[in-house]
Write an enzyme that holds these catalytic residues in place. Structure first.
Site, PDB file in Angstrom:
ATOM      1  N   HIS A 123       0.838  -1.188   0.000  1.00 14.79           N
ATOM      2  CA  HIS A 123       0.000   0.000   0.000  1.00 14.79           C
ATOM      3  C   HIS A 123       0.879   1.247   0.000  1.00 14.79           C
ATOM      4  O   HIS A 123       2.100   1.165   0.197  1.00 14.79           O
ATOM      5  CB  HIS A 123      -0.918   0.020   1.233  1.00 14.79           C
ATOM      6  CG  HIS A 123      -0.153   0.137   2.523  1.00 14.79           C
ATOM      7  ND1 HIS A 123       0.186  -0.942   3.297  1.00 14.79           N
ATOM      8  CD2 HIS A 123       0.343   1.230   3.181  1.00 14.79           C
ATOM      9  CE1 HIS A 123       0.849  -0.546   4.353  1.00 14.79           C
ATOM     10  NE2 HIS A 123       0.969   0.777   4.308  1.00 14.79           N
ATOM     11  N   HIS A 211       5.512   5.966  -0.996  1.00 15.49           N
ATOM     12  CA  HIS A 211       6.228   4.771  -1.428  1.00 15.49           C
ATOM     13  C   HIS A 211       5.426   3.506  -1.129  1.00 15.49           C
ATOM     14  O   HIS A 211       4.499   3.517  -0.308  1.00 15.49           O
ATOM     15  CB  HIS A 211       7.586   4.674  -0.722  1.00 15.49           C
ATOM     16  CG  HIS A 211       7.472   4.521   0.759  1.00 15.49           C
ATOM     17  ND1 HIS A 211       7.273   5.598   1.608  1.00 15.49           N
ATOM     18  CD2 HIS A 211       7.509   3.425   1.559  1.00 15.49           C
ATOM     19  CE1 HIS A 211       7.204   5.173   2.857  1.00 15.49           C
ATOM     20  NE2 HIS A 211       7.333   3.846   2.866  1.00 15.49           N
TER      21      HIS A 211
END
Length: 268
Positions: A123, A211
Site C-alpha cells: 500500500h 512509497h
C-alpha cells in the site's frame, strides 16, 4: 477488570430469605424442642482459587504485548481497550509480474540483511497510524468519505528504490518511491489531514516520501542496505523486463483500516 466475589447478595434480599426460612423451620414438625437461643452456624467464606483469579486479569495493566507473536514488531503506542489503531492508505494490488520482480529483489537484499521478510500486503500511506475510540470510527469514516468524494482515479509510478525506517528506528523497510503522481498524493493527504484535524488526530509527515514498502526487518538496518546494496537493487529494477509498464499503477480507491475493520472509498 476487578474480580467480582463468587458469593455475595444484597442485604435486603438475604435477610428476607433468612426470615422466611426461619419461620418455616419453626412451624415444621419435629422442631418444637429446638432452643430459641441457639446461634446459627457461622458463615465461612473460602478464598477464591488463584486459577480462577487468573481468568480475570486487570484491565489497568492491559493485555500483554508479546512481540514474538508478530515478527518482533513493537507497538508505537500501548494497546488499550476501546482504542482502535487507524490508518488511511491507497492499496497496491500486486500483479504476478510484480511478485516475480520481488522474487529477484528480495534474495539479493537478503545477502546484505538476512532478516528481511516480504510485506504481507502492499500500500501507499496517506496518514500516520492514529488511535480512534470505537464510537468515533463510523463518524470518522463518513467524514473521510465526504472529503474523498471529489477525487478522480489517477496513474502513478513507483520505481525508485529507497530505504526507510520508522520514527522509533525499530523497523527498516525497502520501498519503491513514487516518481510520478506525487501531486495527486499531496492533494489526497491535504484532505486526509483536514479530517485528522477535525478529530484532533496527528496529521501526516511534512514533505512526505510516498512509497510502496516491499520488505522489512526489525531494527535499524539502513547502514547495511544503503550504498552498494541500494545501487544494485535499483539496477535490478531498471533491467527487469517491462519494469516501466509494470510499475505504473492506477489508483482506484482510498481505504481506511481501523482495528480489524476495512472501509473502501472508490475514486471517481
Amino acid at each position: 477488570m476487578s474480580v467480582a466475589p463468587l458469593v455475595g447478595y444484597s442485604s435486603s434480599g438475604s435477610d428476607n430469605e433468612a426470615e422466611a426460612e426461619a419461620a418455616t423451620e419453626r412451624t415444621r414438625p419435629g422442631n418444637k424442642r429446638r432452643r430459641r437461643s441457639q446461634s446459627p452456624l457461622p458463615c465461612q467464606r473460602f478464598p477464591v482459587p488463584e486459577s480462577v483469579l487468573n481468568m480475570f486479569p486487570s484491565t489497568e495493566e492491559g493485555p500483554e504485548d508479546d512481540s514474538t507473536k508478530h515478527g518482533g514488531r513493537i507497538r508505537t503506542f500501548p494497546h488499550e481497550r476501546g482504542n482502535w489503531a487507524t490508518h488511511v492508505y491507497i492499496p497496491y494490488e500486486a500483479r504476478e509480474e510484480f511478485l516475480d520482480l520481488l522474487d529477484v529483489l528480495l534474495p539479493h537484499a537478503q545477502t546484505y540483511e538476512p532478516r528481511l521478510v516480504r510485506m504481507e500486503e502492499f500500500h501507499l500511506s496517506l496518514s500516520q497510524s492514529v488511535v480512534l475510540r470505537h464510537h468515533w470510527i463510523l463518524p470518522f469514516v463518513q467524514t473521510l468519505k465526504d472529503h474523498m468524494a471529489a477525487f478522480q482515479k489517477f496513474f502513478f509510478t513507483a520505481n525508485q528504490v529507497k530505504i526507510y525506517t520508522n520514527q522509533e528506528k525499530t523497523r527498516t523497510f525497502i520501498g519503491l518511491e513514487v516518481t510520478s503522481g506525487h501531486a495527486q498524493f499531496l492533494d489526497l493527504v491535504s484532505e486526509v489531514d483536514r479530517v485528522m484535524e477535525e478529530f484532533s488526530l496527528t496529521t501526516f509527515y511534512q514533505d512526505p516520501s510516498f512509497h510502496v514498502s516491499l520488505a522489512w526487518c526489525v531494527g535499524d538496518a539502513h547502514l547495511q542496505l544503503e550504498g552498494q546494496c541500494l545501487q544494485e537493487l535499483q539496477k535490478i529494477i531498471e533491467e527487469f523486463e517491462d519494469s516501466e509498464l509494470l510499475l505504473r499503477v492506477l489508483a482506484e480507491q482510498v481505504r481506511c483500516k481501523s482495528g480489524n475493520k476495512f472501509f473502501s472509498m472508490p475514486l471517481k
